[in-house]
Design an enzyme around this catalytic site. Sequence first.
Site, PDB file in Angstrom:
ATOM      1  N   ARG A   1      27.669   5.498   0.749  1.00 33.70           N
ATOM      2  CA  ARG A   1      28.542   5.332   1.915  1.00 33.70           C
ATOM      3  C   ARG A   1      28.608   3.892   2.413  1.00 33.70           C
ATOM      4  O   ARG A   1      29.679   3.328   2.564  1.00 33.70           O
ATOM      5  CB  ARG A   1      27.984   6.147   3.101  1.00 33.70           C
ATOM      6  CG  ARG A   1      28.492   7.513   3.238  1.00 33.70           C
ATOM      7  CD  ARG A   1      27.402   8.346   3.885  1.00 33.70           C
ATOM      8  NE  ARG A   1      26.350   8.496   2.881  1.00 33.70           N
ATOM      9  CZ  ARG A   1      26.315   9.497   2.048  1.00 33.70           C
ATOM     10  NH1 ARG A   1      27.184  10.454   2.134  1.00 33.70           N
ATOM     11  NH2 ARG A   1      25.388   9.575   1.114  1.00 33.70           N
ATOM     12  N   THR A   2      27.441   3.339   2.707  1.00 34.07           N
ATOM     13  CA  THR A   2      27.429   2.062   3.409  1.00 34.07           C
ATOM     14  C   THR A   2      28.043   0.957   2.557  1.00 34.07           C
ATOM     15  O   THR A   2      28.842   0.162   3.027  1.00 34.07           O
ATOM     16  CB  THR A   2      25.985   1.718   3.829  1.00 34.07           C
ATOM     17  OG1 THR A   2      25.451   2.849   4.517  1.00 34.07           O
ATOM     18  CG2 THR A   2      25.934   0.517   4.731  1.00 34.07           C
TER      19      THR A   2
ATOM     20  N   LYS B   1      14.878  -9.592 -12.891  1.00 33.46           N
ATOM     21  CA  LYS B   1      14.214 -10.539 -13.815  1.00 33.46           C
ATOM     22  C   LYS B   1      13.103 -11.280 -13.094  1.00 33.46           C
ATOM     23  O   LYS B   1      12.616 -12.311 -13.558  1.00 33.46           O
ATOM     24  CB  LYS B   1      15.227 -11.556 -14.349  1.00 33.46           C
ATOM     25  CG  LYS B   1      16.342 -10.952 -15.176  1.00 33.46           C
ATOM     26  CD  LYS B   1      17.239 -12.067 -15.697  1.00 33.46           C
ATOM     27  CE  LYS B   1      18.448 -11.524 -16.415  1.00 33.46           C
ATOM     28  NZ  LYS B   1      19.398 -12.603 -16.704  1.00 33.46           N
TER      29      LYS B   1
ATOM     30  N   HIS C   1      19.498  -0.068  11.301  1.00 31.26           N
ATOM     31  CA  HIS C   1      20.731   0.115  10.534  1.00 31.26           C
ATOM     32  C   HIS C   1      21.854   0.038  11.571  1.00 31.26           C
ATOM     33  O   HIS C   1      22.424   1.045  11.974  1.00 31.26           O
ATOM     34  CB  HIS C   1      20.684   1.490   9.857  1.00 31.26           C
ATOM     35  CG  HIS C   1      21.752   1.746   8.843  1.00 31.26           C
ATOM     36  ND1 HIS C   1      22.821   0.904   8.643  1.00 31.26           N
ATOM     37  CD2 HIS C   1      21.908   2.771   7.968  1.00 31.26           C
ATOM     38  CE1 HIS C   1      23.585   1.411   7.671  1.00 31.26           C
ATOM     39  NE2 HIS C   1      23.058   2.542   7.257  1.00 31.26           N
TER      40      HIS C   1
ATOM     41  N   ARG D   1      21.288  -4.941   2.264  1.00 32.18           N
ATOM     42  CA  ARG D   1      20.371  -3.818   2.484  1.00 32.18           C
ATOM     43  C   ARG D   1      19.113  -4.112   1.694  1.00 32.18           C
ATOM     44  O   ARG D   1      19.175  -4.519   0.521  1.00 32.18           O
ATOM     45  CB  ARG D   1      21.016  -2.521   1.995  1.00 32.18           C
ATOM     46  CG  ARG D   1      20.017  -1.390   1.897  1.00 32.18           C
ATOM     47  CD  ARG D   1      20.659  -0.066   1.642  1.00 32.18           C
ATOM     48  NE  ARG D   1      21.320   0.432   2.844  1.00 32.18           N
ATOM     49  CZ  ARG D   1      21.793   1.667   2.977  1.00 32.18           C
ATOM     50  NH1 ARG D   1      21.697   2.515   1.970  1.00 32.18           N
ATOM     51  NH2 ARG D   1      22.361   2.051   4.098  1.00 32.18           N
TER      52      ARG D   1
HETATM   53  C1  NCD Z   1      20.921   6.203   5.709  1.00 30.30           C
HETATM   54  C2  NCD Z   1      20.162   4.967   5.287  1.00 30.30           C
HETATM   55  O1  NCD Z   1      20.272   4.512   4.168  1.00 30.30           O
HETATM   56  O2  NCD Z   1      19.483   4.467   6.158  1.00 30.30           O
HETATM   57  N1  NCD Z   1      22.080   6.431   4.997  1.00 30.30           N
HETATM   58  C3  NCD Z   1      23.218   5.753   5.343  1.00 30.30           C
HETATM   59  O3  NCD Z   1      23.252   4.552   5.380  1.00 30.30           O
HETATM   60  N2  NCD Z   1      24.297   6.476   5.666  1.00 30.30           N
HETATM   61  C4  NCD Z   1      20.059   7.378   5.883  1.00 30.30           C
HETATM   62  C5  NCD Z   1      19.347   7.930   4.684  1.00 30.30           C
HETATM   63  O4  NCD Z   1      19.289   7.333   3.612  1.00 30.30           O
HETATM   64  O5  NCD Z   1      18.805   9.020   4.856  1.00 30.30           O
END
Ligand code: NCD
Length: 303
Positions: free
Chosen positions: A55-56, A83, A133, A105
Site C-alpha cells: 500500500r504505502t 551487497k 508512520h 521506510r
Molecule cells: C503498516 C506498516 O507497515 O506499518 N502497514 C501499512 O503501512 N499500511 C502496518 C502493518 O504492517 O501491519
Amino acid sequence: MNRGLLDIESISRQDIETILARSKTFQPAPGQPFKRTTILQGRSIVNLFFEASTRTRTSFEIAARRLGAEVLSITSSSSSVSKGESLVDTLNTLGAMRPDAIVMRHAASGAPHFLSRYLPVPIVNAGDGTHEHPTQALLDALTILDRRGTLEGLRVAIIGDIAHSRVARSNIFLLSKFGAQIVLCGPATLLPPQIGQIAPGIELTTDMEQAIRGADVIMMLRVQLERQNEAAFPAAEYFSFYGLRLEHIEAAKPNVIVMHPGPINRGREIASEVADSQRSAILNQVENGIAVRMAVLERVLAS
Ligand code: NCD
C-alpha cells in the site's frame, strides 16, 4: 532547513489541519477519477523501501505521479544494501543525484530522523521500525473526518499488537492533539504501560469488550510477528480473545467505523464478515492514502 515529514509527534495540530484540508481538495468526487496536476512537474522523488510494503509504496508512487513529479522506487533487495553498503552510504549516493525528496521506510526506529541530520534532501518517513508512520495517521484521520466531521470527543479503540505498532503510535500522537478519547487494548505482553503516558487520559485494557463498548472507531492492528523475538501469546487463541467479530460491532456505537492499516490477516485479528461489512472503512483508508500523500509531497517539495 526543510526536514520533510518525519513524525506526527513534532508537528502541530495546526500543521495537521492544513495538511488534511489540502488532502480534501485532492479527494476525487464520488465516481470520478483522481485529479491530476502539474504542481510538481520537473521535480523528482526517490522512494526507498528497506521493508516490505504494498500500500504505502504504491500510494506514494501514485501520489507523486498525480502531482506531475518523476518518481523512482528502490527496494532493499534490488539495491546495493544487499551487497553490504551502509544506510548512510546508500543515502549519500542517492542524495548526490539530487532528488527533491526521499520517501523512506526502514526497520530501524529513528532511521529517517538520523539521516535527515546528514542529508540536505527532505525526507518523508513511510514507517520507521516501531516508532512512527506519520502518513498512515494522517490518512486515518482523514477517513474518520469523512464519516464524522470531527475527531474531538470520539472514543477510538486501538486493538492488537500495540507494542510493535508504529501505526498505533502515530495515531495516538495525532488523536491526542485533537482531543479524541483513546483506548488501547491487547494482550498484556503487547501493551506496554509507558505507551499510556504519551498523552493524559489514555485508557489501557486487556479486555476487548471493555475497549469496544461505546466506541466510535475501532482500529485493528496486525500482529507484527516479524518484530517479535519470542511468542508473546498463544497464536491459536489470539482470534478468540482479540479478533474482531460481528458480535463486537453490536457493542460499539451503531455507526462505528472499523479500520485497519493493512495488510489484514483474516481470521487472525479480524473476521472476514467484519472486514467486508458496511462498517469497514479499510478501502477508504487506502484511497485516502493517495490524497494525503499528494498533500504531504506538495508541502514538502514546495517549501
Ligand atoms: C503498516 C506498516 O507497515 O506499518 N502497514 C501499512 O503501512 N499500511 C502496518 C502493518 O504492517 O501491519
